[in-house]
Write a protein that holds these residues in place. Structure first.
Motif, PDB file in Angstrom:
ATOM      1  N   SER A   3      40.867  15.198  47.372  1.00  0.00           N
ATOM      2  CA  SER A   3      40.844  13.960  46.592  1.00  0.00           C
ATOM      3  C   SER A   3      40.922  12.729  47.501  1.00  0.00           C
ATOM      4  O   SER A   3      40.434  11.657  47.151  1.00  0.00           O
ATOM      5  CB  SER A   3      42.011  13.954  45.602  1.00  0.00           C
ATOM      6  OG  SER A   3      43.249  14.079  46.289  1.00  0.00           O
ATOM      7  N   ARG A   4      41.523  12.886  48.655  1.00  0.00           N
ATOM      8  CA  ARG A   4      41.610  11.803  49.639  1.00  0.00           C
ATOM      9  C   ARG A   4      40.849  12.246  50.875  1.00  0.00           C
ATOM     10  O   ARG A   4      41.269  13.179  51.568  1.00  0.00           O
ATOM     11  CB  ARG A   4      43.084  11.526  49.963  1.00  0.00           C
ATOM     12  CG  ARG A   4      43.323  10.367  50.935  1.00  0.00           C
ATOM     13  CD  ARG A   4      44.830  10.158  51.111  1.00  0.00           C
ATOM     14  NE  ARG A   4      45.121   9.248  52.206  1.00  0.00           N
ATOM     15  CZ  ARG A   4      45.240   7.918  52.080  1.00  0.00           C
ATOM     16  NH1 ARG A   4      45.089   7.379  50.874  1.00  0.00           N
ATOM     17  NH2 ARG A   4      45.521   7.159  53.111  1.00  0.00           N
ATOM     18  N   LEU A   5      39.719  11.607  51.144  1.00  0.00           N
ATOM     19  CA  LEU A   5      38.861  12.038  52.235  1.00  0.00           C
ATOM     20  C   LEU A   5      39.520  11.821  53.586  1.00  0.00           C
ATOM     21  O   LEU A   5      39.986  10.727  53.893  1.00  0.00           O
ATOM     22  CB  LEU A   5      37.540  11.273  52.210  1.00  0.00           C
ATOM     23  CG  LEU A   5      36.570  11.513  51.059  1.00  0.00           C
ATOM     24  CD1 LEU A   5      35.261  10.803  51.337  1.00  0.00           C
ATOM     25  CD2 LEU A   5      36.333  12.983  50.829  1.00  0.00           C
ATOM     26  N   ARG A   6      39.509  12.878  54.388  1.00  0.00           N
ATOM     27  CA  ARG A   6      40.026  12.791  55.750  1.00  0.00           C
ATOM     28  C   ARG A   6      38.827  12.596  56.672  1.00  0.00           C
ATOM     29  O   ARG A   6      37.988  13.507  56.829  1.00  0.00           O
ATOM     30  CB  ARG A   6      40.805  14.053  56.083  1.00  0.00           C
ATOM     31  CG  ARG A   6      41.564  14.009  57.392  1.00  0.00           C
ATOM     32  CD  ARG A   6      42.606  15.118  57.448  1.00  0.00           C
ATOM     33  NE  ARG A   6      43.145  15.253  58.783  1.00  0.00           N
ATOM     34  CZ  ARG A   6      44.114  14.492  59.289  1.00  0.00           C
ATOM     35  NH1 ARG A   6      44.615  13.512  58.554  1.00  0.00           N
ATOM     36  NH2 ARG A   6      44.563  14.700  60.513  1.00  0.00           N
ATOM     37  N   VAL A   7      38.734  11.402  57.287  1.00  0.00           N
ATOM     38  CA  VAL A   7      37.521  10.982  57.990  1.00  0.00           C
ATOM     39  C   VAL A   7      37.826  10.690  59.458  1.00  0.00           C
ATOM     40  O   VAL A   7      38.655   9.829  59.769  1.00  0.00           O
ATOM     41  CB  VAL A   7      36.924   9.711  57.341  1.00  0.00           C
ATOM     42  CG1 VAL A   7      35.619   9.333  58.032  1.00  0.00           C
ATOM     43  CG2 VAL A   7      36.710   9.911  55.841  1.00  0.00           C
ATOM     44  N   LEU A   8      37.146  11.407  60.354  1.00  0.00           N
ATOM     45  CA  LEU A   8      37.255  11.153  61.787  1.00  0.00           C
ATOM     46  C   LEU A   8      36.153  10.194  62.207  1.00  0.00           C
ATOM     47  O   LEU A   8      34.961  10.441  61.971  1.00  0.00           O
ATOM     48  CB  LEU A   8      37.124  12.462  62.567  1.00  0.00           C
ATOM     49  CG  LEU A   8      37.082  12.340  64.097  1.00  0.00           C
ATOM     50  CD1 LEU A   8      38.403  11.804  64.632  1.00  0.00           C
ATOM     51  CD2 LEU A   8      36.743  13.688  64.733  1.00  0.00           C
ATOM     52  N   CYS A   9      36.509   9.082  62.844  1.00  0.00           N
ATOM     53  CA  CYS A   9      35.558   8.083  63.329  1.00  0.00           C
ATOM     54  C   CYS A   9      35.530   8.151  64.847  1.00  0.00           C
ATOM     55  O   CYS A   9      36.439   7.657  65.520  1.00  0.00           O
ATOM     56  CB  CYS A   9      35.968   6.690  62.861  1.00  0.00           C
ATOM     57  SG  CYS A   9      36.102   6.523  61.060  1.00  0.00           S
ATOM     58  N   PHE A  10      34.493   8.758  65.396  1.00  0.00           N
ATOM     59  CA  PHE A  10      34.388   9.034  66.825  1.00  0.00           C
ATOM     60  C   PHE A  10      33.347   8.099  67.429  1.00  0.00           C
ATOM     61  O   PHE A  10      32.154   8.204  67.127  1.00  0.00           O
ATOM     62  CB  PHE A  10      33.985  10.496  67.035  1.00  0.00           C
ATOM     63  CG  PHE A  10      34.082  10.987  68.448  1.00  0.00           C
ATOM     64  CD1 PHE A  10      35.316  11.294  69.013  1.00  0.00           C
ATOM     65  CD2 PHE A  10      32.937  11.180  69.215  1.00  0.00           C
ATOM     66  CE1 PHE A  10      35.412  11.767  70.321  1.00  0.00           C
ATOM     67  CE2 PHE A  10      33.018  11.655  70.516  1.00  0.00           C
ATOM     68  CZ  PHE A  10      34.266  11.949  71.068  1.00  0.00           C
ATOM     69  N   GLY A  11      33.807   7.155  68.264  1.00  0.00           N
ATOM     70  CA  GLY A  11      32.871   6.177  68.781  1.00  0.00           C
ATOM     71  C   GLY A  11      33.338   5.515  70.057  1.00  0.00           C
ATOM     72  O   GLY A  11      34.208   6.033  70.775  1.00  0.00           O
ATOM     73  N   ASP A  12      32.770   4.340  70.327  1.00  0.00           N
ATOM     74  CA  ASP A  12      33.055   3.615  71.556  1.00  0.00           C
ATOM     75  C   ASP A  12      33.828   2.336  71.250  1.00  0.00           C
ATOM     76  O   ASP A  12      34.641   2.302  70.328  1.00  0.00           O
ATOM     77  CB  ASP A  12      31.754   3.350  72.320  1.00  0.00           C
ATOM     78  CG  ASP A  12      30.693   2.660  71.469  1.00  0.00           C
ATOM     79  OD1 ASP A  12      31.057   1.919  70.536  1.00  0.00           O
ATOM     80  OD2 ASP A  12      29.482   2.841  71.740  1.00  0.00           O
ATOM     81  N   SER A  13      33.577   1.286  72.014  1.00  0.00           N
ATOM     82  CA  SER A  13      34.352   0.052  71.853  1.00  0.00           C
ATOM     83  C   SER A  13      34.127  -0.629  70.516  1.00  0.00           C
ATOM     84  O   SER A  13      35.003  -1.345  70.022  1.00  0.00           O
ATOM     85  CB  SER A  13      34.032  -0.925  72.992  1.00  0.00           C
ATOM     86  OG  SER A  13      32.635  -1.162  73.066  1.00  0.00           O
ATOM     87  N   ASN A  14      32.960  -0.417  69.908  1.00  0.00           N
ATOM     88  CA  ASN A  14      32.727  -1.014  68.601  1.00  0.00           C
ATOM     89  C   ASN A  14      33.389  -0.231  67.476  1.00  0.00           C
ATOM     90  O   ASN A  14      33.418  -0.686  66.337  1.00  0.00           O
ATOM     91  CB  ASN A  14      31.217  -1.181  68.347  1.00  0.00           C
ATOM     92  CG  ASN A  14      30.682  -2.477  68.926  1.00  0.00           C
ATOM     93  OD1 ASN A  14      31.357  -3.498  68.924  1.00  0.00           O
ATOM     94  ND2 ASN A  14      29.462  -2.435  69.441  1.00  0.00           N
ATOM     95  N   THR A  15      33.918   0.939  67.790  1.00  0.00           N
ATOM     96  CA  THR A  15      34.810   1.647  66.876  1.00  0.00           C
ATOM     97  C   THR A  15      36.259   1.292  67.188  1.00  0.00           C
ATOM     98  O   THR A  15      37.087   1.143  66.288  1.00  0.00           O
ATOM     99  CB  THR A  15      34.589   3.169  66.978  1.00  0.00           C
ATOM    100  OG1 THR A  15      33.238   3.477  66.578  1.00  0.00           O
ATOM    101  CG2 THR A  15      35.555   3.943  66.099  1.00  0.00           C
TER     102      THR A  15
END
Length: 211
Positions: A3-15
Motif C-alpha cells: 500500500s506504501r510504495l518502497r522506491v529506490l532512487c539511484f542516481g548522481d548529483s541531480n538525485t
C-alpha cells in the motif's frame, strides 16, 4: 505492490540535490526525491552520489562507478517496489571519451545486474529508467560540446533500452526545460517539475498494480 510504495532512487548529483554553482545540497522540500517523500503513499530511499557513472571507473573521483555499488545498495534496501535509475550525465565527461551508445551499454549492465539480483532474492520491483536532463555548457574542465550532444543522444538510447528490458521510461528533458547556471545541475523549478512527473508515474504504477 504494498500500500506504501518502497522506491529506490539511484542516481548522481541531480538525485543527490546538488545546487548549481554553490555545490551545496538542496533541502528535502526542494530536491525531487525529497518532494516525493512528502507523499504519504511513498517510502523514498535516496541513493544519489555526486559524480556517479553507469559503469565507468574514475581514478580522479574514486568510488563513483554505479555498477560496482548497485548490488550492495539493493541488498541493503530490500524489499523494494520500484527502482528508479537516472544516470549518464557524468559519463559524458571529456576524460571518459565514450559515446552515447557506449554509455547506454554501461546502463544496460547496471539494469542486467539489478534484475538478476532481484530475481535471486525473489524480488520483482518495477524498473524506471530516466534519461538525464539536457545540459547547456560550452566547455570546462569536465564537459564540452560533445558532452551536450551525448546527453541528447542518451534519450533515444535509453528509450530503446527500457523497451528491451521491460522498464518504464521517462525523459527528464520533457519536464526540465531550464538548467542551472553551471549548465549541468537542476534548478529548484527543475526539481519540482521532475518530481511532479515521477510522482504521477508512481501513482499510475500503484493504480495498475491494484486493479
Amino acid at each position: 505492490m504494498s500500500s506504501r510504495l518502497r522506491v529506490l532512487c539511484f542516481g548522481d548529483s541531480n538525485t543527490w540535490g546538488y545546487i548549481p554553482i554553490t555545490g551545496g545540497r538542496y533541502p528535502d522540500q526542494i530536491r525531487w526525491t525529497g518532494r516525493l517523500a512528502g507523499n504519504p503513499d511513498f517510502d523514498i530511499i535516496e541513493e544519489g552520489l555526486n559524480g556517479r557513472t553507469t559503469a565507468f571507473v574514475d581514478h580522479l573521483e574514486p568510488f563513483r562507478c554505479g555498477l560496482d555499488y548497485v548490488v550492495p545498495c539493493l541488498l541493503s534496501h530490500f524489499p523494494l517496489d520500484v527502482v528508479i535509475v537516472m544516470l549518464g550525465t557524468n559519463d559524458t565527461k571529456r576524460r571518459y571519451n565514450v559515446s552515447a551508445p557506449e554509455i547506454a551499454r554501461g546502463l544496460e549492465e547496471v539494469i542486467i545486474r539489478v534484475q538478476e539480483f532481484c530475481r535471486r532474492k525473489d524480488q520483482y520491483p518495477e524498473f524506471v529508467i530516466i534519461s538525464p536532463a539536457r545540459i547547456a555548457i560550452t566547455e570546462d574542465v569536465d564537459f564540452d560540446q560533445a558532452s551536450v550532444a551525448k546527453v541528447l543522444g542518451l534519450e533515444a538510447e535509453y528509450r530503446a533500452l527500457a523497451e528491451q528490458y521491460g522498464c518504464r521510461y521517462l525523459k527528464a528533458s520533457d519536464y526540465v526545460t531550464d538548467i542551472g547556471q553551471d549548465g549541468v545541475h537542476l534548478t529548484e523549478t527543475g526539481h519540482k517539475n521532475l518530481a511532479d512527473a515521477i510522482e504521477q508515474l508512481l501513482l499510475d504504477l500503484k493504480s495498475q498494480a491494484n486493479k
